[in-house]
Design an enzyme around this catalytic site. Structure first.
Site, PDB file in Angstrom:
ATOM      1  N   ASP A  95       0.807  -1.166   0.035  1.00  0.00           N
ATOM      2  CA  ASP A  95       0.045  -0.143  -0.183  1.00  0.00           C
ATOM      3  C   ASP A  95       1.042   1.262   0.120  1.00  0.00           C
ATOM      4  O   ASP A  95       1.538   1.684   1.178  1.00  0.00           O
ATOM      5  CB  ASP A  95      -0.856   0.028   1.283  1.00  0.00           C
ATOM      6  CG  ASP A  95      -1.946  -1.020   1.170  1.00  0.00           C
ATOM      7  OD1 ASP A  95      -1.693  -2.025   0.395  1.00  0.00           O
ATOM      8  OD2 ASP A  95      -3.019  -0.918   1.816  1.00  0.00           O
ATOM      9  N   LYS A  97      -6.948   3.499  -3.135  1.00  0.00           N
ATOM     10  CA  LYS A  97      -7.280   3.608  -1.730  1.00  0.00           C
ATOM     11  C   LYS A  97      -7.387   5.062  -1.399  1.00  0.00           C
ATOM     12  O   LYS A  97      -6.680   5.674  -1.617  1.00  0.00           O
ATOM     13  CB  LYS A  97      -6.238   2.855  -1.139  1.00  0.00           C
ATOM     14  CG  LYS A  97      -6.244   2.723   0.580  1.00  0.00           C
ATOM     15  CD  LYS A  97      -5.380   1.829   1.278  1.00  0.00           C
ATOM     16  CE  LYS A  97      -5.174   2.130   2.503  1.00  0.00           C
ATOM     17  NZ  LYS A  97      -4.091   1.229   3.226  1.00  0.00           N
ATOM     18  N   LYS A 129     -10.213   0.370  -2.271  1.00  0.00           N
ATOM     19  CA  LYS A 129     -10.111   0.293  -0.903  1.00  0.00           C
ATOM     20  C   LYS A 129     -10.514   1.659   0.010  1.00  0.00           C
ATOM     21  O   LYS A 129      -9.541   2.351  -0.078  1.00  0.00           O
ATOM     22  CB  LYS A 129      -8.748  -0.217  -0.427  1.00  0.00           C
ATOM     23  CG  LYS A 129      -8.559  -0.474   1.130  1.00  0.00           C
ATOM     24  CD  LYS A 129      -7.197  -1.200   1.458  1.00  0.00           C
ATOM     25  CE  LYS A 129      -6.859  -1.216   2.530  1.00  0.00           C
ATOM     26  NZ  LYS A 129      -5.390  -1.833   2.881  1.00  0.00           N
TER      27      LYS A 129
HETATM   28  O1  LIG Z   1      -5.577   1.424   6.172  1.00  0.00           O
HETATM   29  C1  LIG Z   1      -6.224   1.235   7.108  1.00  0.00           C
HETATM   30  C2  LIG Z   1      -6.406   2.397   7.929  1.00  0.00           C
HETATM   31  O2  LIG Z   1      -5.071   2.822   8.539  1.00  0.00           O
HETATM   32  C3  LIG Z   1      -7.379   1.928   9.106  1.00  0.00           C
HETATM   33  O3  LIG Z   1      -8.191   3.237   9.826  1.00  0.00           O
HETATM   34  P1  LIG Z   1      -8.538   2.932  11.110  1.00  0.00           P
HETATM   35  O4  LIG Z   1      -7.901   2.468  12.241  1.00  0.00           O
HETATM   36  O5  LIG Z   1      -9.620   4.231  11.222  1.00  0.00           O
HETATM   37  O6  LIG Z   1      -9.803   1.831  10.894  1.00  0.00           O
END
Ligand SMILES: O=C[C@H](O)COP(=O)(O)O
Length: 317
Positions: free
Chosen positions: A154, A217, A253
């Protein structure tokens, strides 16, 4: 998925990029209609929530991550629901797991040890979350993560390329990241909360797809505004148009702040309505989230028992 053809880079066509316009009020109206109505009938909700579990990139991206926390996260990814819920839902024969786990580079090793190839490991890269290390460092970081066992990378884009309209620079960096990934699939994090306009989001989506991104994403989870429905609508429509134009199917994503079962259902609905059922599968759709699974488990418990339990009863990664 057997005939799935991975996106190949196509030449950067600036005439396409310069013609991109987003009708903000039409887009806001459509987003509001998605956000406000009941997305899935009650009797289908449990099935949709089980479906959503298989689409989660179960994530931990904290400065205090430890191998122990990542090992627990991976075990949770392999068995996302408590055994009594699996039984009550009749899912004993289903190999239920999340779509992947998502971690920092240093946490790939403990993830590899627990997962043993059973689930994809996504590593955030290229100076995540700000993306302001040198290009040489970023490319090397990708290579090291792939060598350590990450099968998905990513990357974060350099936001200034979008903010200054330097589409060639964005294309060139994305192309270099895709090349460094080799067989590992690459998700391009746009950090949409920092791109100011939906037009910028649409243009950045197009440039990254043209340069070979497998997924686009929304966010790192560290911006002050992360995944939203209006931004998602803009990005999935770019995916739809890119598919019409090139024949390549790009994954989506949303990530950051997606923490409720209700929000997950809205995203599933959006994907189904805008892109169709194929985009409800993990090769084309993931939800990046650290706490969503806890709420889904809680809602499924309510479905099974008629009562809610405290969130702390559900194992947190
Ligand atoms: O890529 C994923 C995010 O960093 C997750 O974010 P979150 O902790 O708000 O679910």
């Amino acid at each position: 998925m057997s005939d799935f053809k991975r996106n190949e880079a196509v030449p950067l066509d600036l005439s396409w990029i310069n013609h991109i316009r987003v009708n903000k009020s039409a887009s806001d109206r459509r987003a509001a209609s998605l956000a406000n109505r009941r997305t899935v009938k009650k009797e289908y909700q449990a099935a949709w929530l089980v479906k959503a579990i298989g689409l989660i990139d179960l994530t931990t991206l904290s400065g205090d991550d430890t191998p122990g926390r990542v090992e627990r996260l991976c075990r949770k990814a392999l068995r996302p629901l408590r055994a009594d819920l699996v039984e009550a839902l009749g899912l004993q024969d289903v190999n239920l797991a999340t779509g992947a786990v998502c971690v920092y580079h240093e946490m790939i090793k403990p993830a590899v040890e627990v997962l043993q190839g059973r689930l994809p490991i996504a590593a955030v890269s290229t100076g995540f979350p700000a993306g302001l290390t040198s290009m040489e460092t970023k490319v090397r970081e990708i290579e090291l993560s792939v060598a350590a066992g990450a099968t998905e990378i990513d990357i974060v884009i350099t936001r200034q390329h979008v903010l200054t309209g330097n589409w060639q620079a964005l294309y060139d960096e994305m192309l270099a990241y895709r090349k460094a990934c080799g067989e590992a699939h690459v998700k391009a994090i746009l950090a949409t909360g920092e791109l100011v306009t939906l037009e910028n989001v649409a243009k950045a989506s197009w440039v990254c797809m043209m340069a070979g991104a497998d997924f686009i994403k929304t966010s790192t989870g560290k911006e002050s505004v992360n995944a939203t429905i209006p931004v998602s609508l803009t990005m999935v429509r770019a995916i739809r148009d890119y598919h019409e134009q090139t024949g390549f199917k790009i994954g989506y994503k949303p990530a950051g702040g997606v923490s409720t079962a209700k929000a997950a259902l809205q995203y599933l609905s959006l994907m189904k309505e805008e892109l169709g059922n194929e985009w409800l599968e993990p090769h084309l759709f993931r939800i990046g989230a650290s706490s969503l699974l806890t709420d889904i488990e809680r809602q499924l418990e309510h479905y099974v028992t008629g009562a809610y339990s405290a969130a702390h009863r559900h194992a947190q990664p």
